[in-house]
Design a protein around this motif. Structure first.
Motif, PDB file in Angstrom:
ATOM      1  N   ALA A 101       0.821  -1.208   0.000  1.00 31.41           N
ATOM      2  CA  ALA A 101       0.000   0.000   0.000  1.00 31.41           C
ATOM      3  C   ALA A 101       0.855   1.258   0.000  1.00 31.41           C
ATOM      4  O   ALA A 101       0.516   2.254  -0.631  1.00 31.41           O
ATOM      5  CB  ALA A 101      -0.930   0.003   1.215  1.00 31.41           C
ATOM      6  N   LEU A 102       1.996   1.211   0.699  1.00 35.36           N
ATOM      7  CA  LEU A 102       2.866   2.376   0.762  1.00 35.36           C
ATOM      8  C   LEU A 102       3.555   2.643  -0.569  1.00 35.36           C
ATOM      9  O   LEU A 102       3.977   3.770  -0.834  1.00 35.36           O
ATOM     10  CB  LEU A 102       3.934   2.178   1.846  1.00 35.36           C
ATOM     11  CG  LEU A 102       3.425   2.053   3.287  1.00 35.36           C
ATOM     12  CD1 LEU A 102       4.594   1.859   4.230  1.00 35.36           C
ATOM     13  CD2 LEU A 102       2.603   3.254   3.687  1.00 35.36           C
ATOM     14  N   GLN A 103       3.679   1.621  -1.400  1.00 37.19           N
ATOM     15  CA  GLN A 103       4.368   1.762  -2.669  1.00 37.19           C
ATOM     16  C   GLN A 103       3.443   2.200  -3.802  1.00 37.19           C
ATOM     17  O   GLN A 103       3.908   2.473  -4.904  1.00 37.19           O
ATOM     18  CB  GLN A 103       5.041   0.431  -3.047  1.00 37.19           C
ATOM     19  CG  GLN A 103       6.183   0.057  -2.121  1.00 37.19           C
ATOM     20  CD  GLN A 103       6.715  -1.337  -2.400  1.00 37.19           C
ATOM     21  OE1 GLN A 103       5.956  -2.258  -2.682  1.00 37.19           O
ATOM     22  NE2 GLN A 103       8.029  -1.508  -2.331  1.00 37.19           N
ATOM     23  N   THR A 104       2.163   2.273  -3.538  1.00 37.87           N
ATOM     24  CA  THR A 104       1.222   2.668  -4.583  1.00 37.87           C
ATOM     25  C   THR A 104       1.311   4.168  -4.830  1.00 37.87           C
ATOM     26  O   THR A 104       1.591   4.946  -3.900  1.00 37.87           O
ATOM     27  CB  THR A 104      -0.221   2.309  -4.190  1.00 37.87           C
ATOM     28  OG1 THR A 104      -0.548   2.952  -2.936  1.00 37.87           O
ATOM     29  CG2 THR A 104      -0.382   0.817  -4.044  1.00 37.87           C
ATOM     30  N   PRO A 105       1.095   4.604  -6.078  1.00 42.59           N
ATOM     31  CA  PRO A 105       1.145   6.047  -6.384  1.00 42.59           C
ATOM     32  C   PRO A 105       0.147   6.822  -5.527  1.00 42.59           C
ATOM     33  O   PRO A 105      -0.971   6.384  -5.291  1.00 42.59           O
ATOM     34  CB  PRO A 105       0.751   6.091  -7.869  1.00 42.59           C
ATOM     35  CG  PRO A 105       1.110   4.738  -8.394  1.00 42.59           C
ATOM     36  CD  PRO A 105       0.832   3.780  -7.269  1.00 42.59           C
ATOM     37  N   ARG A 113      -1.874   5.471   7.540  1.00 42.47           N
ATOM     38  CA  ARG A 113      -2.564   5.360   8.826  1.00 42.47           C
ATOM     39  C   ARG A 113      -3.907   4.647   8.658  1.00 42.47           C
ATOM     40  O   ARG A 113      -4.273   3.794   9.471  1.00 42.47           O
ATOM     41  CB  ARG A 113      -2.756   6.745   9.433  1.00 42.47           C
ATOM     42  CG  ARG A 113      -3.368   6.737  10.829  1.00 42.47           C
ATOM     43  CD  ARG A 113      -3.400   8.133  11.434  1.00 42.47           C
ATOM     44  NE  ARG A 113      -3.965   8.090  12.771  1.00 42.47           N
ATOM     45  CZ  ARG A 113      -5.275   8.069  13.023  1.00 42.47           C
ATOM     46  NH1 ARG A 113      -6.143   8.093  12.018  1.00 42.47           N
ATOM     47  NH2 ARG A 113      -5.711   8.029  14.272  1.00 42.47           N
ATOM     48  N   LEU A 114      -4.639   4.982   7.611  1.00 42.83           N
ATOM     49  CA  LEU A 114      -5.925   4.331   7.366  1.00 42.83           C
ATOM     50  C   LEU A 114      -5.733   2.836   7.111  1.00 42.83           C
ATOM     51  O   LEU A 114      -6.535   2.010   7.552  1.00 42.83           O
ATOM     52  CB  LEU A 114      -6.641   4.980   6.179  1.00 42.83           C
ATOM     53  CG  LEU A 114      -7.193   6.384   6.425  1.00 42.83           C
ATOM     54  CD1 LEU A 114      -7.732   6.984   5.124  1.00 42.83           C
ATOM     55  CD2 LEU A 114      -8.301   6.344   7.486  1.00 42.83           C
ATOM     56  N   HIS A 115      -4.650   2.512   6.407  1.00 44.74           N
ATOM     57  CA  HIS A 115      -4.394   1.107   6.107  1.00 44.74           C
ATOM     58  C   HIS A 115      -4.085   0.317   7.375  1.00 44.74           C
ATOM     59  O   HIS A 115      -4.574  -0.805   7.546  1.00 44.74           O
ATOM     60  CB  HIS A 115      -3.227   0.973   5.119  1.00 44.74           C
ATOM     61  CG  HIS A 115      -3.096  -0.403   4.550  1.00 44.74           C
ATOM     62  ND1 HIS A 115      -3.807  -0.826   3.458  1.00 44.74           N
ATOM     63  CD2 HIS A 115      -2.349  -1.461   4.957  1.00 44.74           C
ATOM     64  CE1 HIS A 115      -3.496  -2.088   3.201  1.00 44.74           C
ATOM     65  NE2 HIS A 115      -2.611  -2.495   4.095  1.00 44.74           N
TER      66      HIS A 115
END
Length: 258
Positions: A101-105, A113-115
């Motif tokens: 998720a952190l690597q997504t544009p 934080r939401l993730h």
């Protein structure tokens, strides 16, 4: 840290976030006994002196919540002839989803934080087999015992919160115990960087991934909210998902409260 916080931390040279869960007051006027249950982060860098410390506290069991891949990448440094039992289960972790998720544009600190908030709504269920084993051992196994994961924050933090809740510790104190992990934030980041998995965070702005390393009480609150919605209470989760009977719960309180 307060004096009580410092007393709770076990001073291991190569350890991370290793501390006693005892000493907390309960709502019925009792206290969680010291020296019986410990929580910790990774044990991949324990020194010979640390091994001597674990022997000194009389440790009988280590419950390792990490996935099979995590244990292969960063095995615990323990004596070949350790005097304590080491328990772990073969399973795959969902932790990689956070990094993806952190690597997504367009990823931001807010989306990170939401993730992690969403992850906390699922973690208790994902880790239910490990938690079931942990609580069963607290019911009728030898103590002292330590349970741990990598950072000692998420999987470990939830297990600690569920246990303290069962023992009757106030929710505000449970949140304080969880938040103590933030005192070890820098060390946690250092250890993550040493794990090949953590290499995936290189090139990502630290401000984006920092929320996943923080012990934000709102994460734990999301876990409790989910359990209360689905089971009526956290104790309902223990009974319905971990197969803990009323007698089991009573035994745990008898063993761990003074």
């Amino acid at each position: 840290m307060t004096d009580l916080d410092l007393e709770r931390v076990v001073p291991l040279e190569g350890g991370h976030n290793f501390r006693d869960l005892g000493g907390y007051p309960t709502m019925d006027g009792r206290t969680v006994a010291r020296g019986l249950i410990y929580r910790s982060g990774t044990m991949a860098e324990l020194s010979d002196g640390d091994h001597a410390m674990l022997d000194a506290i009389g440790l009988k069991v280590i419950c390792d919540f990490r996935s099979s891949q995590e244990r292969d990448r960063r095995p615990s440094r323990l004596p070949a002839m350790a005097s304590y039992e080491i328990w772990a289960r073969d399973h795959h972790s969902s932790a990689g989803d956070v990094t993806f998720a952190l690597q997504t544009p367009g990823a931001t600190a807010d989306t990170a934080r939401l993730h992690i908030l969403e992850a906390y709504r699922d973690l208790a269920y994902e880790q239910a087999p490990s938690y079931r084993e942990l609580f069963r051992r607290i019911v009728d196994g030898p103590l002292p015992l330590v349970f741990h994961c990598a950072a000692g924050k998420d999987r470990t933090g939830i297990a600690a919160a569920l246990l303290l809740d069962l023992l009757g510790v106030e929710r505000a104190i449970i949140m304080q115990d969880y938040a103590l992990t933030d005192r070890f934030f820098a060390r946690g980041c250092e250890l993550v960087a040493k794990d090949p998995f953590g290499a995936k965070l290189k090139g990502i702005d630290p401000q984006i991934w920092e929320p996943i390393m923080r012990a934000d009480p709102s994460y734990l609150a999301a876990m409790f909210d989910t359990l209360e919605q689905r089971h009526g209470s956290a104790r309902g989760f223990l009974k319905e998902e971990l197969d803990l009977s009323d007698a089991d719960c009573a035994t745990i309180r008898t063993r761990l409260l003074i």
